[in-house]
Scaffold this motif. Structure first.
Motif, PDB file in Angstrom:
ATOM      1  N   TRP A  46       0.811  -1.222   0.000  1.00 11.68           N
ATOM      2  CA  TRP A  46       0.000   0.000   0.000  1.00 11.68           C
ATOM      3  C   TRP A  46       0.844   1.272   0.000  1.00 11.68           C
ATOM      4  O   TRP A  46       0.307   2.372  -0.068  1.00 11.68           O
ATOM      5  N   ASP A  47       2.157   1.134   0.086  1.00 11.25           N
ATOM      6  CA  ASP A  47       3.039   2.304  -0.007  1.00 11.25           C
ATOM      7  C   ASP A  47       3.272   2.736  -1.456  1.00 11.25           C
ATOM      8  O   ASP A  47       3.816   3.812  -1.696  1.00 11.25           O
ATOM      9  N   ILE A  48       2.898   1.881  -2.404  1.00 13.05           N
ATOM     10  CA  ILE A  48       3.172   2.172  -3.820  1.00 13.05           C
ATOM     11  C   ILE A  48       2.137   3.154  -4.356  1.00 13.05           C
ATOM     12  O   ILE A  48       0.946   2.840  -4.397  1.00 13.05           O
ATOM     13  N   PRO A  49       2.551   4.349  -4.784  1.00 14.07           N
ATOM     14  CA  PRO A  49       1.578   5.304  -5.344  1.00 14.07           C
ATOM     15  C   PRO A  49       1.057   4.808  -6.696  1.00 14.07           C
ATOM     16  O   PRO A  49       1.654   3.934  -7.325  1.00 14.07           O
ATOM     17  N   GLU A  50      -0.053   5.357  -7.130  1.00 12.10           N
ATOM     18  CA  GLU A  50      -0.556   5.032  -8.464  1.00 12.10           C
ATOM     19  C   GLU A  50       0.395   5.603  -9.506  1.00 12.10           C
ATOM     20  O   GLU A  50       0.950   6.691  -9.342  1.00 12.10           O
ATOM     21  N   ALA A 107       1.338 -14.138 -11.589  1.00 15.84           N
ATOM     22  CA  ALA A 107       1.978 -12.826 -11.575  1.00 15.84           C
ATOM     23  C   ALA A 107       2.392 -12.468 -10.163  1.00 15.84           C
ATOM     24  O   ALA A 107       1.849 -12.979  -9.179  1.00 15.84           O
ATOM     25  N   MET A 108       3.367 -11.575 -10.067  1.00 15.48           N
ATOM     26  CA  MET A 108       3.798 -11.085  -8.765  1.00 15.48           C
ATOM     27  C   MET A 108       2.680 -10.250  -8.144  1.00 15.48           C
ATOM     28  O   MET A 108       1.811  -9.730  -8.838  1.00 15.48           O
ATOM     29  N   ALA A 109       2.716 -10.119  -6.832  1.00 15.26           N
ATOM     30  CA  ALA A 109       1.671  -9.374  -6.122  1.00 15.26           C
ATOM     31  C   ALA A 109       1.647  -7.909  -6.559  1.00 15.26           C
ATOM     32  O   ALA A 109       0.594  -7.275  -6.570  1.00 15.26           O
ATOM     33  N   THR A 110       2.797  -7.350  -6.906  1.00 18.93           N
ATOM     34  CA  THR A 110       2.880  -6.002  -7.460  1.00 18.93           C
ATOM     35  C   THR A 110       3.782  -6.064  -8.684  1.00 18.93           C
ATOM     36  O   THR A 110       4.572  -7.002  -8.825  1.00 18.93           O
TER      37      THR A 110
END
Length: 315
Positions: A46-50, A107-110
């Motif tokens: 959840w730290d990854i911005p759009e 696929a990877m989670a992110t």
């Protein structure tokens, strides 16, 4: 029969979309990162911005609503063909349980790799086998072979009628998908343009000096912990040594789990994901500026689909 299943599932997923973006009207503000002045600190998903291209992708809410709308339309069509009790979320027919071939895409989670240490410690680059069982349990009853044929028109070589009605050329599922894209100027562009550009820009970003440096630092860190040296986090995730089965899951050996833990620990220690994300954000921002007319055309067509979905779902 296997080919028919594959085509049907691919068509459904293409319509539903696979972006994690929220589909909000406002573009994400990434200016603090894309001008090079700041890099986000990323330790959890959840730290990854759009990313800038999220504005031009169908998001998670779009996916859910599309699935509901298409299922509802298909159900109506199936009822017209005499299948009054056809479920909204049917499982595949029982006769197809032994169909060979892999129908899963792992696929990877992110897009930037795994970030959950607890999951890595337990499952490595795989997952809890009970997860698939829970997903299957959410399905309604299996379709009959006759229902499958009408839903996907699995034998389009013959003109058939069921309950006095001709089977739609692309089946009830295809007819439902077509209803949701009524009024779209360019369906192929809408569903593929942003994803194709995103893939190209992701490859470009890996050549960005800051991203390349970050990935080399991460690779050295993993190697220093006693594991293989990988070109990037996806290469670690897809290492053939993890011996994925037909369901896509790994064997979750001690080596795999320890590698996955080192992967995440090094990514956190050196903010690999933050640096990598910033490189992609810079590339995407530049691409939107140079191709804005096409991206906005994609956006307009997506709004047409959203309006069609609202019409089907009643809001």
């Amino acid at each position: 029969m296997a080919a028919a299943v594959g085509v049907a599932l691919v068509a459904l997923m293409a319509l539903a979309g696979c972006s994690a973006a929220a589909g909000d009207d406002e573009a994400p503000d990434t200016s603090a990162y894309t001008d090079g002045s700041r890099v986000p600190k990323v330790e959890k998903e959840w730290d990854i911005p759009e990313l800038p291209l999220s504005r031009y992708e169908f998001g998670t809410d779009d996916t859910k609503r599309t699935t509901r709308a298409q299922a509802r339309l298909a159900q109506r069509c199936m009822a017209d063909h005499g299948f009054a009790d056809f479920p909204l979320a049917p499982a595949l027919p029982g006769s197809m349980n032994t169909v060979g071939g892999r129908l899963v895409s792992v696929a990877m989670a992110t897009p930037f790799g795994e970030l959950d240490l607890d999951e890595a410690r337990r499952w490595g680059y795989g997952w809890n086998p009970k997860t698939a069982e829970k997903a299957a349990a959410k399905k309604d009853r299996p379709m009959t072979d006759a229902e499958f044929e009408v839903l996907y028109n699995s034998d389009p070589s013959t003109d058939r009628t069921v309950n006095g009605r001709a089977i739609p050329e692309s089946g009830c599922s295809g007819q439902a998908a077509a209803r949701l894209t009524e009024g779209v100027e360019d369906t192929t562009r809408m569903y593929t343009y942003t994803s194709r550009r995103s893939q190209a820009l992701a490859e470009q970003a890996r050549k960005d000096p800051d991203v390349s440096r970050a990935l080399r630092t991460w690779a050295s860190c993993v190697e220093d912990k006693g594991f293989a040296r990988y070109a990037g986090r996806e290469e670690a995730f897809r290492d053939k040594a993890w011996d994925r089965g037909d369901d896509g899951n790994t064997r979750r050996t001690r080596e795999e789990r320890d590698t996955a833990v080192a992967d995440i620990e090094c990514a956190r220690e050196h903010n690999t994901v933050g640096e990598w994300w910033a490189g992609e954000a810079r590339a995407q921002s530049a691409d939107v500026r140079s191709r804005r007319a096409t991206y906005e055309a994609v956006r307009r067509d997506q709004e047409v689909v959203r309006a069609n979905i609202r019409d089907v779902l009643g809001g």
